[in-house]
Design an enzyme around this catalytic site. Sequence first.
Site, PDB file in Angstrom:
ATOM      1  N   LYS A   9       0.804  -1.166   0.034  1.00 34.34           N
ATOM      2  CA  LYS A   9       0.057  -0.023  -0.010  1.00 34.34           C
ATOM      3  C   LYS A   9       0.911   1.248   0.011  1.00 34.34           C
ATOM      4  O   LYS A   9       2.023   1.069   0.118  1.00 34.34           O
ATOM      5  CB  LYS A   9      -1.036  -0.069   1.196  1.00 34.34           C
ATOM      6  CG  LYS A   9      -1.949  -1.130   1.241  1.00 34.34           C
ATOM      7  CD  LYS A   9      -2.784  -0.948   2.389  1.00 34.34           C
ATOM      8  CE  LYS A   9      -3.760  -2.389   2.519  1.00 34.34           C
ATOM      9  NZ  LYS A   9      -4.684  -2.253   3.681  1.00 34.34           N
ATOM     10  N   TYR A  49     -12.437  -2.227  -3.246  1.00 30.58           N
ATOM     11  CA  TYR A  49     -13.030  -2.141  -1.786  1.00 30.58           C
ATOM     12  C   TYR A  49     -14.245  -2.383  -1.873  1.00 30.58           C
ATOM     13  O   TYR A  49     -15.104  -1.876  -0.890  1.00 30.58           O
ATOM     14  CB  TYR A  49     -12.383  -0.977  -1.080  1.00 30.58           C
ATOM     15  CG  TYR A  49     -11.134  -1.159  -0.471  1.00 30.58           C
ATOM     16  CD1 TYR A  49     -10.466  -2.158   0.045  1.00 30.58           C
ATOM     17  CD2 TYR A  49     -10.150  -0.158  -0.800  1.00 30.58           C
ATOM     18  CE1 TYR A  49      -9.400  -2.325   0.563  1.00 30.58           C
ATOM     19  CE2 TYR A  49      -8.477  -0.353  -0.453  1.00 30.58           C
ATOM     20  CZ  TYR A  49      -8.520  -1.519   0.313  1.00 30.58           C
ATOM     21  OH  TYR A  49      -7.414  -1.525   0.573  1.00 30.58           O
ATOM     22  N   ARG A  85      -1.448 -14.698   3.684  1.00 34.94           N
ATOM     23  CA  ARG A  85      -2.477 -14.196   4.702  1.00 34.94           C
ATOM     24  C   ARG A  85      -1.589 -14.209   6.019  1.00 34.94           C
ATOM     25  O   ARG A  85      -1.306 -13.437   6.970  1.00 34.94           O
ATOM     26  CB  ARG A  85      -3.750 -14.638   4.786  1.00 34.94           C
ATOM     27  CG  ARG A  85      -4.553 -14.097   3.478  1.00 34.94           C
ATOM     28  CD  ARG A  85      -5.132 -12.797   3.558  1.00 34.94           C
ATOM     29  NE  ARG A  85      -5.963 -12.765   4.629  1.00 34.94           N
ATOM     30  CZ  ARG A  85      -6.706 -11.634   4.820  1.00 34.94           C
ATOM     31  NH1 ARG A  85      -6.563 -10.444   4.099  1.00 34.94           N
ATOM     32  NH2 ARG A  85      -7.549 -11.309   5.844  1.00 34.94           N
ATOM     33  N   ASN A 112      -1.654  -0.072   7.185  1.00 33.32           N
ATOM     34  CA  ASN A 112      -1.226  -1.597   7.541  1.00 33.32           C
ATOM     35  C   ASN A 112      -0.394  -2.163   6.479  1.00 33.32           C
ATOM     36  O   ASN A 112      -0.251  -3.508   6.390  1.00 33.32           O
ATOM     37  CB  ASN A 112      -2.300  -2.490   8.113  1.00 33.32           C
ATOM     38  CG  ASN A 112      -3.525  -2.750   7.073  1.00 33.32           C
ATOM     39  OD1 ASN A 112      -3.240  -2.011   6.215  1.00 33.32           O
ATOM     40  ND2 ASN A 112      -4.357  -3.433   7.282  1.00 33.32           N
ATOM     41  N   HIS A 115      -1.788  -5.302   1.371  1.00 32.45           N
ATOM     42  CA  HIS A 115      -3.097  -5.757   0.934  1.00 32.45           C
ATOM     43  C   HIS A 115      -2.755  -7.414   0.469  1.00 32.45           C
ATOM     44  O   HIS A 115      -1.961  -7.431  -0.345  1.00 32.45           O
ATOM     45  CB  HIS A 115      -4.205  -5.338  -0.007  1.00 32.45           C
ATOM     46  CG  HIS A 115      -5.138  -6.013  -0.359  1.00 32.45           C
ATOM     47  ND1 HIS A 115      -6.326  -6.084   0.073  1.00 32.45           N
ATOM     48  CD2 HIS A 115      -5.220  -6.867  -1.433  1.00 32.45           C
ATOM     49  CE1 HIS A 115      -7.249  -6.992  -0.559  1.00 32.45           C
ATOM     50  NE2 HIS A 115      -6.585  -7.371  -1.456  1.00 32.45           N
ATOM     51  N   GLU A 126      -9.349  -9.975  -7.892  1.00 33.10           N
ATOM     52  CA  GLU A 126      -8.303  -8.741  -7.856  1.00 33.10           C
ATOM     53  C   GLU A 126      -7.453  -8.746  -8.829  1.00 33.10           C
ATOM     54  O   GLU A 126      -6.800  -7.784  -9.491  1.00 33.10           O
ATOM     55  CB  GLU A 126      -7.988  -8.890  -6.361  1.00 33.10           C
ATOM     56  CG  GLU A 126      -9.044  -8.503  -5.360  1.00 33.10           C
ATOM     57  CD  GLU A 126      -8.629  -8.845  -3.935  1.00 33.10           C
ATOM     58  OE1 GLU A 126      -7.576  -9.397  -3.541  1.00 33.10           O
ATOM     59  OE2 GLU A 126      -9.379  -8.206  -3.142  1.00 33.10           O
TER      60      GLU A 126
HETATM   61  P1  IDP Z   1      -7.543  -7.394   5.432  1.00 33.72           P
HETATM   62  O1  IDP Z   1      -6.882  -6.334   4.719  1.00 33.72           O
HETATM   63  O2  IDP Z   1      -6.842  -7.842   6.571  1.00 33.72           O
HETATM   64  O3  IDP Z   1      -8.322  -8.352   4.506  1.00 33.72           O
HETATM   65  P2  IDP Z   1     -10.272  -6.155   5.855  1.00 33.72           P
HETATM   66  O4  IDP Z   1     -11.155  -6.200   7.037  1.00 33.72           O
HETATM   67  O5  IDP Z   1     -10.742  -6.816   4.506  1.00 33.72           O
HETATM   68  O6  IDP Z   1      -8.893  -6.321   6.379  1.00 33.72           O
HETATM   69  O7  IDP Z   1     -10.134  -4.570   5.764  1.00 33.72           O
HETATM   70  C1  IDP Z   1      -9.535  -3.973   4.467  1.00 33.72           C
HETATM   71  C2  IDP Z   1      -8.671  -2.983   4.846  1.00 33.72           C
HETATM   72  O8  IDP Z   1      -9.500  -1.879   5.534  1.00 33.72           O
HETATM   73  C3  IDP Z   1      -7.672  -3.278   6.196  1.00 33.72           C
HETATM   74  O9  IDP Z   1      -6.476  -3.762   5.484  1.00 33.72           O
HETATM   75  C4  IDP Z   1      -7.454  -1.899   6.723  1.00 33.72           C
HETATM   76  O10 IDP Z   1      -6.503  -1.151   5.979  1.00 33.72           O
HETATM   77  C5  IDP Z   1      -8.703  -0.981   6.569  1.00 33.72           C
HETATM   78  N1  IDP Z   1      -9.553  -1.068   7.867  1.00 33.72           N
HETATM   79  C6  IDP Z   1     -10.175  -2.213   8.555  1.00 33.72           C
HETATM   80  N2  IDP Z   1     -10.761  -2.013   9.541  1.00 33.72           N
HETATM   81  C7  IDP Z   1     -10.596  -0.591   9.819  1.00 33.72           C
HETATM   82  C8  IDP Z   1     -11.002   0.265  10.728  1.00 33.72           C
HETATM   83  O11 IDP Z   1     -11.754   0.006  11.463  1.00 33.72           O
HETATM   84  N3  IDP Z   1     -10.497   1.534  10.488  1.00 33.72           N
HETATM   85  C9  IDP Z   1      -9.793   1.821   9.414  1.00 33.72           C
HETATM   86  N4  IDP Z   1      -9.369   1.163   8.548  1.00 33.72           N
HETATM   87  C10 IDP Z   1      -9.866  -0.081   8.661  1.00 33.72           C
END
Ligand code: IDP
Length: 148
Positions: A9, A49, A85, A112, A115, A126
């Site tokens: 990212k 998304y 993952r 984080n 992805h 994707e």
């Molecule tokens: P993942 O990336 O581990 O699959 P997902 O639940 O699919 O997680 O969420 C997609 C992305 O949305 C996450 O990687 C994170 O960057 C963001 N995200 C998830 N939960 C939150 C939140 O509570 N606040 C802000 N961003 C969030």
Amino acid sequence: MERTFLMVKPDGVQRGVIGDIVARFERKGFQLVGAKLMQVSRELAEQHYAEHKERPFFGELVEFITSGPVFAMVWEGENVIATARQMMGKTNPQEALPGTIRGDFGLTVGKNIIHGSDSKESAAREIQLFFKEEELVSYNKLINEWVY
Ligand code: IDP
């Protein structure tokens, strides 16, 4: 062989960890079949998304992923979707274990680092969203005889 879509990212690109991340998947034994540095458009971000459209942080998510270049990749290997993952760690870097990418490089859920597709269906979706067929390369690596 299974394929997955992984993307460093904008925070990971800015922090200079593309190389570290690629190295981890290479060392594990996975094979890179496509990669590019690119700017995600608003339209692509919203498609990518789409499953989070109703979540309160959807706007932030789209803003963030379009805020700078990303490094998009397709990796191949046995059980690569689930294993990648695990190597990424939990979504929230504060809960991700040390030794995982998010555990080692991240501090907040909004930034984080990486992805990764979470299922066969999302990987297929994707990969075709980010890559044209001709951008992916199938090839044999002799070292695979020592991996499998
Ligand atoms: P993942 O990336 O581990 O699959 P997902 O639940 O699919 O997680 O969420 C997609 C992305 O949305 C996450 O990687 C994170 O960057 C963001 N995200 C998830 N939960 C939150 C939140 O509570 N606040 C802000 N961003 C969030």
